[in-house]
Design a protein around this motif. Structure first.
Motif, PDB file in Angstrom:
ATOM      1  N   GLN A 104       0.838  -1.201   0.000  1.00 58.81           N
ATOM      2  CA  GLN A 104       0.000   0.000   0.000  1.00 58.81           C
ATOM      3  C   GLN A 104       0.871   1.249   0.000  1.00 58.81           C
ATOM      4  OE1 GLN A 104      -2.804   0.252   3.252  1.00 58.81           O
ATOM      5  NE2 GLN A 104      -3.365   2.343   2.665  1.00 58.81           N
ATOM      6  N   GLU A 108       0.924   4.541  -2.468  1.00 56.28           N
ATOM      7  CA  GLU A 108       0.891   5.917  -1.965  1.00 56.28           C
ATOM      8  C   GLU A 108       2.077   6.713  -2.490  1.00 56.28           C
ATOM      9  OE1 GLU A 108      -1.461   5.800   2.282  1.00 56.28           O
ATOM     10  OE2 GLU A 108       0.687   5.436   2.285  1.00 56.28           O
ATOM     11  N   ASN A 111       1.421   7.741  -5.989  1.00 59.93           N
ATOM     12  CA  ASN A 111       0.531   8.902  -6.016  1.00 59.93           C
ATOM     13  C   ASN A 111       1.273  10.173  -5.625  1.00 59.93           C
ATOM     14  OD1 ASN A 111      -1.988   7.932  -6.871  1.00 59.93           O
ATOM     15  ND2 ASN A 111      -2.395   7.044  -4.866  1.00 59.93           N
ATOM     16  N   ARG A 115       1.936  13.555  -7.945  1.00 59.47           N
ATOM     17  CA  ARG A 115       1.457  14.871  -7.514  1.00 59.47           C
ATOM     18  C   ARG A 115       2.590  15.874  -7.376  1.00 59.47           C
ATOM     19  NH1 ARG A 115      -3.850  15.316  -8.464  1.00 59.47           N
ATOM     20  NH2 ARG A 115      -5.093  13.741  -7.424  1.00 59.47           N
ATOM     21  N   GLY A 166      -3.663  -5.526 -10.509  1.00 57.61           N
ATOM     22  CA  GLY A 166      -5.112  -5.575 -10.395  1.00 57.61           C
ATOM     23  C   GLY A 166      -5.565  -6.383  -9.201  1.00 57.61           C
ATOM     24  N   TYR A 167      -5.076  -7.595  -9.044  1.00 61.59           N
ATOM     25  CA  TYR A 167      -5.585  -8.370  -7.914  1.00 61.59           C
ATOM     26  C   TYR A 167      -4.959  -7.906  -6.608  1.00 61.59           C
ATOM     27  CZ  TYR A 167      -1.595 -11.657  -7.543  1.00 61.59           C
ATOM     28  OH  TYR A 167      -0.366 -12.225  -7.374  1.00 61.59           O
ATOM     29  N   ALA A 173      -8.261  -4.106  -0.915  1.00 61.55           N
ATOM     30  CA  ALA A 173      -9.566  -3.535  -0.596  1.00 61.55           C
ATOM     31  C   ALA A 173     -10.420  -4.514   0.196  1.00 61.55           C
ATOM     32  CB  ALA A 173     -10.289  -3.107  -1.869  1.00 61.55           C
ATOM     33  N   ASP A 174     -10.541  -5.753  -0.288  1.00 63.08           N
ATOM     34  CA  ASP A 174     -11.520  -6.641   0.367  1.00 63.08           C
ATOM     35  C   ASP A 174     -10.912  -7.880   1.014  1.00 63.08           C
ATOM     36  OD1 ASP A 174     -10.925  -8.334  -1.715  1.00 63.08           O
ATOM     37  OD2 ASP A 174     -12.883  -8.180  -2.689  1.00 63.08           O
TER      38      ASP A 174
ATOM     39  N   ALA B 105      -7.391  10.345  -8.327  1.00 62.90           N
ATOM     40  CA  ALA B 105      -8.042  10.735  -7.075  1.00 62.90           C
ATOM     41  C   ALA B 105      -8.758   9.545  -6.442  1.00 62.90           C
ATOM     42  CB  ALA B 105      -9.030  11.872  -7.326  1.00 62.90           C
ATOM     43  N   PHE B 107      -7.863   6.422  -6.598  1.00 59.06           N
ATOM     44  CA  PHE B 107      -6.843   5.617  -5.925  1.00 59.06           C
ATOM     45  C   PHE B 107      -6.429   6.272  -4.613  1.00 59.06           C
ATOM     46  CE2 PHE B 107      -5.877   3.877 -10.267  1.00 59.06           C
ATOM     47  CZ  PHE B 107      -6.256   2.586  -9.967  1.00 59.06           C
ATOM     48  N   GLU B 108      -6.245   7.579  -4.644  1.00 60.70           N
ATOM     49  CA  GLU B 108      -5.860   8.276  -3.420  1.00 60.70           C
ATOM     50  C   GLU B 108      -6.934   8.140  -2.343  1.00 60.70           C
ATOM     51  OE1 GLU B 108      -2.904  11.909  -4.727  1.00 60.70           O
ATOM     52  OE2 GLU B 108      -5.045  12.271  -4.746  1.00 60.70           O
ATOM     53  N   MET B 110      -9.003   5.709  -2.030  1.00 62.33           N
ATOM     54  CA  MET B 110      -8.951   4.341  -1.505  1.00 62.33           C
ATOM     55  C   MET B 110      -7.846   4.225  -0.460  1.00 62.33           C
ATOM     56  SD  MET B 110      -8.251   0.759  -3.482  1.00 62.33           S
ATOM     57  CE  MET B 110      -7.387  -0.542  -2.566  1.00 62.33           C
ATOM     58  N   ASN B 111      -6.676   4.775  -0.773  1.00 61.27           N
ATOM     59  CA  ASN B 111      -5.589   4.750   0.198  1.00 61.27           C
ATOM     60  C   ASN B 111      -5.995   5.481   1.472  1.00 61.27           C
ATOM     61  OD1 ASN B 111      -3.496   3.258  -0.991  1.00 61.27           O
ATOM     62  ND2 ASN B 111      -2.938   4.974  -2.312  1.00 61.27           N
ATOM     63  N   LEU B 114      -8.273   3.294   3.481  1.00 59.06           N
ATOM     64  CA  LEU B 114      -7.573   2.183   4.129  1.00 59.06           C
ATOM     65  C   LEU B 114      -6.787   2.663   5.346  1.00 59.06           C
ATOM     66  CD1 LEU B 114      -6.257   0.151   1.063  1.00 59.06           C
ATOM     67  CD2 LEU B 114      -7.934  -0.597   2.742  1.00 59.06           C
ATOM     68  N   ARG B 115      -6.362   3.906   5.321  1.00 57.52           N
ATOM     69  CA  ARG B 115      -5.565   4.433   6.428  1.00 57.52           C
ATOM     70  C   ARG B 115      -6.432   4.964   7.565  1.00 57.52           C
ATOM     71  NH1 ARG B 115      -0.483   2.537   6.149  1.00 57.52           N
ATOM     72  NH2 ARG B 115       0.557   3.079   4.208  1.00 57.52           N
ATOM     73  N   PRO B 123     -13.298   0.570   1.233  1.00 59.49           N
ATOM     74  CA  PRO B 123     -12.755   0.012  -0.012  1.00 59.49           C
ATOM     75  C   PRO B 123     -13.373  -1.317  -0.403  1.00 59.49           C
ATOM     76  CG  PRO B 123     -10.990   0.879   1.333  1.00 59.49           C
ATOM     77  CD  PRO B 123     -12.223   0.920   2.176  1.00 59.49           C
ATOM     78  N   ALA B 124     -13.697  -2.147   0.569  1.00 64.43           N
ATOM     79  CA  ALA B 124     -14.344  -3.414   0.242  1.00 64.43           C
ATOM     80  C   ALA B 124     -15.677  -3.161  -0.445  1.00 64.43           C
ATOM     81  CB  ALA B 124     -14.539  -4.247   1.505  1.00 64.43           C
ATOM     82  N   TYR B 127     -15.088  -1.911  -3.999  1.00 61.52           N
ATOM     83  CA  TYR B 127     -14.788  -2.949  -4.975  1.00 61.52           C
ATOM     84  C   TYR B 127     -15.979  -3.859  -5.220  1.00 61.52           C
ATOM     85  CZ  TYR B 127     -10.110  -2.042  -6.474  1.00 61.52           C
ATOM     86  OH  TYR B 127      -9.038  -1.466  -7.101  1.00 61.52           O
ATOM     87  N   PHE B 131     -17.346  -4.682  -8.871  1.00 62.26           N
ATOM     88  CA  PHE B 131     -17.623  -6.029  -9.371  1.00 62.26           C
ATOM     89  C   PHE B 131     -19.070  -6.155  -9.804  1.00 62.26           C
ATOM     90  CE2 PHE B 131     -14.100  -7.408  -6.263  1.00 62.26           C
ATOM     91  CZ  PHE B 131     -13.146  -7.101  -7.207  1.00 62.26           C
ATOM     92  N   ALA B 162      -9.665  -6.415 -12.537  1.00 58.82           N
ATOM     93  CA  ALA B 162      -8.234  -6.521 -12.236  1.00 58.82           C
ATOM     94  C   ALA B 162      -7.397  -6.025 -13.411  1.00 58.82           C
ATOM     95  CB  ALA B 162      -7.877  -7.962 -11.895  1.00 58.82           C
ATOM     96  N   ASP B 165      -7.854  -2.211 -13.740  1.00 56.07           N
ATOM     97  CA  ASP B 165      -7.043  -1.486 -12.751  1.00 56.07           C
ATOM     98  C   ASP B 165      -5.566  -1.560 -13.113  1.00 56.07           C
ATOM     99  OD1 ASP B 165      -9.161  -0.713 -11.292  1.00 56.07           O
ATOM    100  OD2 ASP B 165      -8.832  -2.033  -9.584  1.00 56.07           O
TER     101      ASP B 165
END
Lengths: 212, 212
Positions: A104, A108, A111, A115, A166-167, A173-174, B105, B107-108, B110-111, B114-115, B123-124, B127, B131, B162, B165
């Motif tokens: 992860q 970051e 990203n 930026r 991708g995976y 995420a999940d 953005a 992706f950011e 999502m990060n 997660l944080r 995020p789960a 996704y 899906f 996948a 992404d």
DNA sequence: AGACGACTGGGACGATCGACCCAGTTCGGC
DNA sequence: GCCGAACTGGGTCGATCGTCCCAGTCGTCT
């Protein structure tokens, strides 16, 4: 605090910064958090680095340089190419499960680089490094299992990296390991389908001679 | 400043925050930058939202909810499934090229989720939404082109997401549109290979009867 | 041994952050 | 028209950021 050469101190600070980024993210990697992690004083930071940006640049360069070395891990030789590819994917996935924060953090950092105007060329180099590493892996795997790739290795490498990214994202995420396993199976099947026996019997073309 | 209902103000602030995030990244989306983008005063922000965290939660919920709606775009019916999948990928890619900042953005965000401990379940869901949208797209595409999927649609959807992404990340890094095109071709071939004619002639099984 | 330069610790600076406060302003219901 | 509630503008707070400064300490070289 004992006396330490500047280079070692820079390296120690970068390692500390990476530890902070793994644990709490890029935005938490403040100068104070980094020196606390490294057990130094704030002055040491700006003695070793002119600025935080300079350290981030070196950190990213370090990470990019190291990834290639780390990625060139285990490829089981002697088996068929499908098994070899699947094993390589599993090895990476095991690494991911063992230390998800690190992967992860890499996203970051990408990203962050995109930026940052003066770092916006870094991700391209980063991915070029990925592709090169995957390409070497694929060539080594093909050699070890007696096959050749029906497409340029760079293309296959890009496919491999894409599915891998991708995976990885989906798993981050999940955390669905079963689905990730199915995707690795699929990726191995798909990649292996791009391989052919090293000496094609029916083809009249001589593979030894390079095209002009 | 004219009087505006609270809900509209919240929506306007979220749109402004998204504009700032697109342009300068998540870390630049401070309360002051957001209200400046929206043309409001700082007090309006904390009148509409209890805190910045609350706004970020609503912003992410808005983004996740909207993605599904946006993704269900054009699928060319009447053609074969390979062409339909390829067209869908191209449509997404065109969107990406037109507005790369937006995808970065996402992706950011999502990060960020997660944080953030209270958002780590987002995020789960994000996704799962991807899906589901990809699954609907695949089912619609299969129906329109007269095929069925040889695997559960959810699996195919996960593969599609996948690969998507994967080449999105690579393109964001190196902006190699040619390589991205090759990957889309490959993805279309691969996904299409998972489709079969809707009425398998030699099979004795009756597709009309559902399994108990 | 003495001195010079490398290095450290602690404090301080200005800028910026999220959050808050409060005196005004403006609108809708009575 | 008026009154109470919704809403705004501007100022301010404490915390934290990157950076800087400077008096001290400690190796190392002559």
């Amino acid at each position: 605090m004992t006396r330490v050469p500047s280079d070692e101190r820079r390296a120690a600070l970068i390692q500390a910064a990476l530890a902070v980024i793994d644990r709490d993210g890029v935005s938490a990697a403040t100068t104070r958090a980094i020196v606390a992690e490294a057990g130094m004083s704030l002055a040491s930071f700006h003695y070793a680095f002119r600025s935080r940006d300079e350290m981030m640049r070196e950190l990213i360069a370090f990470v990019v340089a190291n990834e290639k070395r780390v990625t060139l891990a285990a490829v089981a030789p002697g088996t068929d190419i499908r098994t070899a590819v699947r094993a390589g994917l599993q090895a990476y996935f095991d690494l991911l499960v063992e230390n998800p924060q690190r992967e992860q953090a890499l996203f970051e950092l990408m990203n962050y680089s995109l930026r940052t105007p003066e770092l916006d060329a870094v991700p391209a180099a980063q991915y070029a490094s990925y592709f090169a590493a995957a390409g070497e892996l694929l060539e080594y795997g093909a050699l070890a299992t007696g096959v050749t790739w029906s497409r340029p290795v760079q293309e296959v490498a890009r496919i491999l990296i894409a599915i891998n990214d991708g995976y990885t994202l989906a798993w981050l995420a999940d955390r669905d390991a079963v689905a990730a396993g199915r995707l690795m199976d699929f990726a191995a099947d798909t990649i292996a389908a791009l391989a052919r026996p090293a000496r094609p019997s029916p083809r009249p073309a001589t593979p030894q001679e390079p095209q002009p």
